[in-house]
Design a protein around this motif. Structure first.
Motif, short mmCIF file in Angstrom:
data_model
loop_
_atom_site.label_atom_id
_atom_site.label_comp_id
_atom_site.label_asym_id
_atom_site.label_seq_id
_atom_site.Cartn_x
_atom_site.Cartn_y
_atom_site.Cartn_z
N LEU A 115 0.85 -1.18 0.00
CA LEU A 115 0.00 0.00 0.00
C LEU A 115 0.89 1.24 0.00
N THR A 116 0.59 2.18 -0.87
CA THR A 116 1.28 3.47 -0.86
C THR A 116 0.41 4.48 -0.13
N LEU A 117 0.97 5.10 0.89
CA LEU A 117 0.21 6.03 1.72
C LEU A 117 0.04 7.36 1.00
N LEU A 118 -1.17 7.88 1.04
CA LEU A 118 -1.50 9.15 0.40
C LEU A 118 -1.65 10.22 1.47
N ASP A 119 -2.83 10.77 1.62
CA ASP A 119 -3.03 11.85 2.58
C ASP A 119 -3.35 11.32 3.98
N CYS A 120 -2.93 12.10 4.98
CA CYS A 120 -3.35 11.83 6.36
C CYS A 120 -4.77 12.35 6.52
N LEU A 121 -5.68 11.48 6.86
CA LEU A 121 -7.09 11.87 6.99
C LEU A 121 -7.41 12.41 8.38
N ARG A 122 -6.77 11.85 9.39
CA ARG A 122 -6.99 12.30 10.77
C ARG A 122 -5.70 12.17 11.55
N PRO A 123 -5.34 13.18 12.33
CA PRO A 123 -4.16 13.04 13.20
C PRO A 123 -4.47 12.07 14.33
N GLN A 124 -3.43 11.59 14.97
CA GLN A 124 -3.62 10.65 16.06
C GLN A 124 -4.36 11.30 17.23
N GLU A 125 -5.27 10.55 17.82
CA GLU A 125 -6.02 11.01 18.98
C GLU A 125 -5.43 10.40 20.25
N GLU A 126 -5.71 11.02 21.37
CA GLU A 126 -5.31 10.45 22.65
C GLU A 126 -6.21 9.26 22.99
N VAL A 127 -5.62 8.25 23.61
CA VAL A 127 -6.41 7.12 24.07
C VAL A 127 -7.22 7.56 25.28
N PRO A 128 -8.52 7.31 25.31
CA PRO A 128 -9.34 7.70 26.46
C PRO A 128 -8.81 7.08 27.75
N ASP A 129 -8.76 7.87 28.82
CA ASP A 129 -8.25 7.37 30.10
C ASP A 129 -9.39 6.72 30.88
N LEU A 130 -9.95 5.69 30.28
CA LEU A 130 -11.06 4.95 30.87
C LEU A 130 -10.70 3.48 30.89
N MET A 131 -10.70 2.89 32.07
CA MET A 131 -10.36 1.48 32.24
C MET A 131 -11.62 0.65 32.42
N LEU A 132 -11.61 -0.53 31.83
CA LEU A 132 -12.62 -1.54 32.13
C LEU A 132 -11.91 -2.68 32.85
N ALA A 133 -12.25 -2.89 34.12
CA ALA A 133 -11.73 -4.02 34.88
C ALA A 133 -12.86 -5.02 35.04
N PHE A 134 -12.67 -6.23 34.54
CA PHE A 134 -13.77 -7.19 34.54
C PHE A 134 -13.27 -8.59 34.90
N ALA A 135 -14.15 -9.36 35.50
CA ALA A 135 -13.86 -10.75 35.81
C ALA A 135 -14.07 -11.58 34.54
N PRO A 136 -13.07 -12.33 34.08
CA PRO A 136 -13.19 -13.09 32.84
C PRO A 136 -14.38 -14.05 32.85
N VAL A 137 -15.00 -14.16 31.68
CA VAL A 137 -16.15 -15.04 31.49
C VAL A 137 -15.84 -16.00 30.34
N LYS A 138 -16.83 -16.76 29.91
CA LYS A 138 -16.61 -17.76 28.87
C LYS A 138 -16.16 -17.11 27.56
N ARG A 139 -15.55 -17.94 26.71
CA ARG A 139 -14.83 -17.45 25.54
C ARG A 139 -15.64 -16.52 24.64
N ALA A 140 -16.83 -16.95 24.22
CA ALA A 140 -17.60 -16.12 23.29
C ALA A 140 -17.98 -14.79 23.93
N ARG A 141 -18.25 -14.80 25.21
CA ARG A 141 -18.67 -13.58 25.89
C ARG A 141 -17.49 -12.67 26.19
#
Length: 252
Positions: free
Chosen positions: A67-93
């Protein structure tokens, strides 16, 4: 054509205008054999670091594409400082959790081993694959930080006072459906949504959370929700009243 209407591809290479990016075998198969794209067609590429670029397919081999890169469509954004801490569940879920957490703007996905957690293993590579696919499909140009599983107690050690904890507590079930929105509406800054296992948080875990000044127990309504459903509900409420959606304009 709108950027979101084109096919989006996540790559690990650095991105810069006029640069050339080679795709991996699986990506080549998908673009050429499944989507039937060919030389001259354009796609959107991102790497989670350098923004989003339009790119043209300029070389097609049996097992690779350039792939040859053309124009930059959007500059990089900051990653939201929001964490999800969860107890693991079955594979599909757990796949569903990684996918929807990415779609809903989570910056950190933290598997958390609680007292009542049933699943003992988490495939972090699989979680990342689900996150990448979700980002490709939804237009997100950041990727969540997928962290290795950690015990509930270890996670709370040295927890920063600046990061709020909003923990979904089935003991609060029956509260007004707007209760969570009312409780978190005035919060700002880094936050973490805690989702317990099928059996909920243990009494000891609940006591630890309730003893923390920056932790808030919340209800998601009268029904006790499954972990993956609770995750979507809690993140949606948070983003609407305290997170990224609160100040969004022109969205539907």
């Amino acid at each position: 054509m709108n950027a979101l209407a084109r096919h989006r591809v996540y790559v690990t290479s650095d991105l810069a205008t006029s640069g050339v990016v080679g795709l991996e075998r699986d990506q080549t198969h998908y673009l050429i054999n499944v989507l039937r794209l060919e030389s001259g067609d354009r796609v959107i590429v991102f790497n989670g670091r350098d923004g989003e670029f339009e790119a043209e397919i300029t070389a097609v081999q049996k097992k690779s594409v350039d792939l040859t890169l053309l124009d930059c469509l959007r500059p990089q954004e900051e990653v939201p400082d929001l964490m999800l801490a969860f107890a693991p569940v079955k594979r599909a879920r757990i796949d569903y959790i990684a996918e929807k957490a990415t779609e809903l703007g989570v910056g950190i996905i933290q598997p958390m081993m609680t007292e009542f957690t049933v699943m003992s293993r988490v495939n972090s590579d699989r979680l990342m694959a689900n996150a990448v696919e979700a980002a490709e499909q939804t237009g997100r140009i950041t990727l969540p930080d997928i962290r290795e599983p950690v015990s509930f107690s270890r996670l709370l050690e040295d927890w920063p006072a600046s990061r709020h904890i909003v923990f979904c507590d089935e003991k609060q079930a029956g509260s007004h459906p707007h209760a969570m929105a009312d409780q978190v509406a005035d919060l700002s800054g880094p936050a973490a949504i805690f989702i317990g296992p099928e059996g909920g948080f243990s009494p000891l875990e609940r006591d630890k959370l309730n003893a923390m000044e920056n932790a808030i127990p919340v209800s998601l309504g009268a029904n006790i929700l499954r972990a993956d459903t609770a995750m979507v509900a809690a993140l949606s409420v948070w983003q609407a009243v305290a997170g990224a959606w609160r100040n969004a304009h022109g969205s539907t």
